[in-house]
Design a protein around this motif. Structure first.
Motif, PDB file in Angstrom:
ATOM      1  N   LEU A  39       0.706  -1.116  -0.086  1.00  0.00           N
ATOM      2  CA  LEU A  39      -0.079   0.063   0.026  1.00  0.00           C
ATOM      3  C   LEU A  39       0.913   1.342   0.089  1.00  0.00           C
ATOM      4  CD1 LEU A  39      -2.720  -1.013   2.659  1.00  0.00           C
ATOM      5  CD2 LEU A  39      -3.180  -0.709   0.107  1.00  0.00           C
ATOM      6  N   ASN A  40       1.992   1.022   0.829  1.00  0.00           N
ATOM      7  CA  ASN A  40       2.780   2.681   1.008  1.00  0.00           C
ATOM      8  C   ASN A  40       3.669   2.664  -0.312  1.00  0.00           C
ATOM      9  OD1 ASN A  40       2.002   3.477   3.395  1.00  0.00           O
ATOM     10  ND2 ASN A  40       3.341   1.983   4.446  1.00  0.00           N
ATOM     11  N   TRP A  41       4.190   1.782  -1.041  1.00  0.00           N
ATOM     12  CA  TRP A  41       5.300   1.645  -2.084  1.00  0.00           C
ATOM     13  C   TRP A  41       4.647   1.211  -3.421  1.00  0.00           C
ATOM     14  CZ3 TRP A  41       9.004   4.810  -0.992  1.00  0.00           C
ATOM     15  CH2 TRP A  41       9.181   5.134   0.644  1.00  0.00           C
ATOM     16  N   LYS A  42       3.664   0.602  -3.378  1.00  0.00           N
ATOM     17  CA  LYS A  42       3.147   0.093  -4.607  1.00  0.00           C
ATOM     18  C   LYS A  42       3.955  -1.112  -5.251  1.00  0.00           C
ATOM     19  CE  LYS A  42      -0.221   3.313  -4.848  1.00  0.00           C
ATOM     20  NZ  LYS A  42      -0.374   3.583  -3.320  1.00  0.00           N
ATOM     21  N   ILE A  43       4.524  -1.899  -4.350  1.00  0.00           N
ATOM     22  CA  ILE A  43       5.529  -2.781  -4.748  1.00  0.00           C
ATOM     23  C   ILE A  43       5.101  -4.204  -4.075  1.00  0.00           C
ATOM     24  CG2 ILE A  43       7.832  -3.635  -4.597  1.00  0.00           C
ATOM     25  CD1 ILE A  43       8.835  -0.706  -4.469  1.00  0.00           C
ATOM     26  N   SER A  44       4.886  -5.033  -4.788  1.00  0.00           N
ATOM     27  CA  SER A  44       4.322  -6.671  -4.311  1.00  0.00           C
ATOM     28  C   SER A  44       5.706  -7.281  -4.041  1.00  0.00           C
ATOM     29  CB  SER A  44       3.516  -7.153  -5.117  1.00  0.00           C
ATOM     30  OG  SER A  44       2.301  -6.554  -5.316  1.00  0.00           O
ATOM     31  N   VAL A 118      25.061  -8.170  -0.666  1.00  0.00           N
ATOM     32  CA  VAL A 118      23.660  -8.184  -1.341  1.00  0.00           C
ATOM     33  C   VAL A 118      23.824  -8.496  -3.048  1.00  0.00           C
ATOM     34  CG1 VAL A 118      22.230  -6.072  -2.291  1.00  0.00           C
ATOM     35  CG2 VAL A 118      23.194  -6.071   0.130  1.00  0.00           C
ATOM     36  N   THR A 119      22.925  -9.224  -3.357  1.00  0.00           N
ATOM     37  CA  THR A 119      22.633  -9.454  -4.700  1.00  0.00           C
ATOM     38  C   THR A 119      21.711  -8.733  -5.550  1.00  0.00           C
ATOM     39  OG1 THR A 119      21.614 -11.324  -4.112  1.00  0.00           O
ATOM     40  CG2 THR A 119      24.070 -11.604  -4.396  1.00  0.00           C
ATOM     41  N   LEU A 120      20.733  -8.366  -4.722  1.00  0.00           N
ATOM     42  CA  LEU A 120      19.789  -7.688  -5.534  1.00  0.00           C
ATOM     43  C   LEU A 120      19.532  -6.416  -4.501  1.00  0.00           C
ATOM     44  CD1 LEU A 120      17.128 -10.398  -6.328  1.00  0.00           C
ATOM     45  CD2 LEU A 120      18.368  -9.125  -7.968  1.00  0.00           C
ATOM     46  N   ARG A 121      18.792  -5.277  -5.219  1.00  0.00           N
ATOM     47  CA  ARG A 121      18.665  -4.093  -4.418  1.00  0.00           C
ATOM     48  C   ARG A 121      17.600  -3.272  -5.058  1.00  0.00           C
ATOM     49  NH1 ARG A 121      20.502   0.940  -6.632  1.00  0.00           N
ATOM     50  NH2 ARG A 121      20.697   2.348  -5.087  1.00  0.00           N
ATOM     51  N   MET A 122      17.021  -2.508  -4.431  1.00  0.00           N
ATOM     52  CA  MET A 122      16.067  -1.496  -4.778  1.00  0.00           C
ATOM     53  C   MET A 122      16.024  -0.321  -4.047  1.00  0.00           C
ATOM     54  SD  MET A 122      11.853  -1.702  -5.453  1.00  0.00           S
ATOM     55  CE  MET A 122      11.114  -0.578  -6.191  1.00  0.00           C
ATOM     56  N   LYS A 123      15.990   0.885  -4.491  1.00  0.00           N
ATOM     57  CA  LYS A 123      15.588   2.154  -3.673  1.00  0.00           C
ATOM     58  C   LYS A 123      14.365   2.747  -4.369  1.00  0.00           C
ATOM     59  CE  LYS A 123      17.918   6.577  -2.733  1.00  0.00           C
ATOM     60  NZ  LYS A 123      19.046   7.407  -2.822  1.00  0.00           N
ATOM     61  N   ALA A 124      13.783   3.312  -3.466  1.00  0.00           N
ATOM     62  CA  ALA A 124      12.518   4.249  -3.846  1.00  0.00           C
ATOM     63  C   ALA A 124      12.449   5.490  -2.979  1.00  0.00           C
ATOM     64  CB  ALA A 124      11.225   3.604  -3.663  1.00  0.00           C
ATOM     65  N   VAL A 125      12.125   6.615  -3.698  1.00  0.00           N
ATOM     66  CA  VAL A 125      11.794   8.126  -3.010  1.00  0.00           C
ATOM     67  C   VAL A 125      10.539   8.271  -3.414  1.00  0.00           C
ATOM     68  CG1 VAL A 125      13.090  10.248  -2.693  1.00  0.00           C
ATOM     69  CG2 VAL A 125      14.683   8.239  -3.270  1.00  0.00           C
ATOM     70  N   ARG A 131      12.080   7.879   1.862  1.00  0.00           N
ATOM     71  CA  ARG A 131      12.887   6.582   1.048  1.00  0.00           C
ATOM     72  C   ARG A 131      12.654   5.272   1.791  1.00  0.00           C
ATOM     73  NH1 ARG A 131      15.533  10.184   3.895  1.00  0.00           N
ATOM     74  NH2 ARG A 131      17.436   9.639   4.907  1.00  0.00           N
ATOM     75  N   MET A 132      13.049   4.328   0.789  1.00  0.00           N
ATOM     76  CA  MET A 132      13.124   3.103   1.122  1.00  0.00           C
ATOM     77  C   MET A 132      14.017   2.334   0.353  1.00  0.00           C
ATOM     78  SD  MET A 132      11.935  -0.175  -0.593  1.00  0.00           S
ATOM     79  CE  MET A 132      11.379   0.545  -2.041  1.00  0.00           C
ATOM     80  N   TYR A 133      14.488   1.095   1.310  1.00  0.00           N
ATOM     81  CA  TYR A 133      15.892   0.511   0.595  1.00  0.00           C
ATOM     82  C   TYR A 133      15.391  -0.797   0.739  1.00  0.00           C
ATOM     83  CZ  TYR A 133      18.530   4.826   0.720  1.00  0.00           C
ATOM     84  OH  TYR A 133      19.320   6.203   0.630  1.00  0.00           O
ATOM     85  N   LEU A 134      15.520  -1.886  -0.478  1.00  0.00           N
ATOM     86  CA  LEU A 134      15.464  -3.176  -0.212  1.00  0.00           C
ATOM     87  C   LEU A 134      16.446  -4.135  -0.441  1.00  0.00           C
ATOM     88  CD1 LEU A 134      12.135  -3.948  -2.156  1.00  0.00           C
ATOM     89  CD2 LEU A 134      12.407  -3.961   0.126  1.00  0.00           C
ATOM     90  N   TYR A 135      17.104  -4.656   0.160  1.00  0.00           N
ATOM     91  CA  TYR A 135      18.419  -5.464   0.081  1.00  0.00           C
ATOM     92  C   TYR A 135      18.082  -6.867   0.024  1.00  0.00           C
ATOM     93  CZ  TYR A 135      20.726  -0.849   0.498  1.00  0.00           C
ATOM     94  OH  TYR A 135      21.101   0.417   0.616  1.00  0.00           O
ATOM     95  N   ILE A 146      14.256  -1.094   4.633  1.00  0.00           N
ATOM     96  CA  ILE A 146      14.582  -0.189   5.369  1.00  0.00           C
ATOM     97  C   ILE A 146      13.601   1.019   4.888  1.00  0.00           C
ATOM     98  CG2 ILE A 146      16.305   1.813   6.364  1.00  0.00           C
ATOM     99  CD1 ILE A 146      17.617  -1.511   4.599  1.00  0.00           C
ATOM    100  N   GLU A 147      12.867   1.405   5.885  1.00  0.00           N
ATOM    101  CA  GLU A 147      11.759   2.649   5.302  1.00  0.00           C
ATOM    102  C   GLU A 147      11.923   4.004   6.252  1.00  0.00           C
ATOM    103  OE1 GLU A 147       7.662   1.065   4.195  1.00  0.00           O
ATOM    104  OE2 GLU A 147       8.475  -0.184   5.759  1.00  0.00           O
ATOM    105  N   HIS A 148      12.174   5.141   5.658  1.00  0.00           N
ATOM    106  CA  HIS A 148      12.165   6.454   6.538  1.00  0.00           C
ATOM    107  C   HIS A 148      11.294   7.313   5.719  1.00  0.00           C
ATOM    108  CE1 HIS A 148      14.320   9.516   8.594  1.00  0.00           C
ATOM    109  NE2 HIS A 148      14.493  10.197   7.467  1.00  0.00           N
ATOM    110  N   PHE A 149      10.256   7.533   6.756  1.00  0.00           N
ATOM    111  CA  PHE A 149       8.861   8.416   6.262  1.00  0.00           C
ATOM    112  C   PHE A 149       9.272   9.798   6.854  1.00  0.00           C
ATOM    113  CE2 PHE A 149       7.453   3.866   6.316  1.00  0.00           C
ATOM    114  CZ  PHE A 149       6.585   3.916   5.061  1.00  0.00           C
ATOM    115  N   ILE A 150       9.153  10.831   6.033  1.00  0.00           N
ATOM    116  CA  ILE A 150       9.348  12.211   6.415  1.00  0.00           C
ATOM    117  C   ILE A 150       7.944  12.858   6.160  1.00  0.00           C
ATOM    118  CG2 ILE A 150      10.514  14.249   6.324  1.00  0.00           C
ATOM    119  CD1 ILE A 150      13.185  12.841   6.322  1.00  0.00           C
TER     120      ILE A 150
END
Length: 150
Positions: A39-44, A118-125, A131-135, A146-150
């Protein structure tokens, strides 16, 4: 007639009990978090993971804060195409993640991201500095979120 009523009540209570156990197990394994994440990031993300670790800051009035989750899969799942293969994580990104993980939460050292594996990564802002990081570390089949909400 009385026996029929008792049977119906027992069946209803049994269904409620089994449903409660299933829902409790679902929540316990972190699957509800994947729903909120989508819901927050539109990523399944694949939900067939065991939650190893979770910590989050107290949400402020505006919903600001940090969330950190570590999940482990039995086998490498099919991640969304946005997860790109990597061999190294840039130093600035490592510093940002460590800053997030130390700003409003305390993470046990053994659960910090394994940046070198880390072999796969994603960053979203999102708007502002949210922002959010997936490792994903394939050798341990571990996903760090890792999620950081401002």
């Amino acid at each position: 007639m009385e026996n029929k009523k008792i049977r119906v009540v027992v069946i209803i209570l049994s269904v409620i009990l089994v449903s409660s156990i299933v829902i409790g197990n679902h929540i316990k394994n972190g699957r509800d978090y994947f729903f909120v994440f989508r819901l927050n990031w539109k990523i399944s993300l694949p939900t067939n993971a065991k939650q190893l670790y979770e910590v989050q800051s107290e949400a402020s009035f505006h919903g600001d804060g940090e969330r950190y989750h570590v999940f482990q899969y039995d086998k490498t799942p099919d991640f969304p195409a946005e997860m790109i293969p990597v061999t190294t994580i840039p130093e600035e990104e490592r510093e940002d993640v460590l800053k997030i993980l130390s700003s409003g939460i305390t993470v046990e050292k053994r659960y910090l991201p394994n940046f070198d594996g880390v072999t796969l990564r994603m960053k979203a802002v999102k708007k502002g500095s949210t922002r959010m990081y997936l490792y994903y570390v394939e050798s341990s089949q571990t996903l760090y979120i890792i999620e950081h909400f401002i």
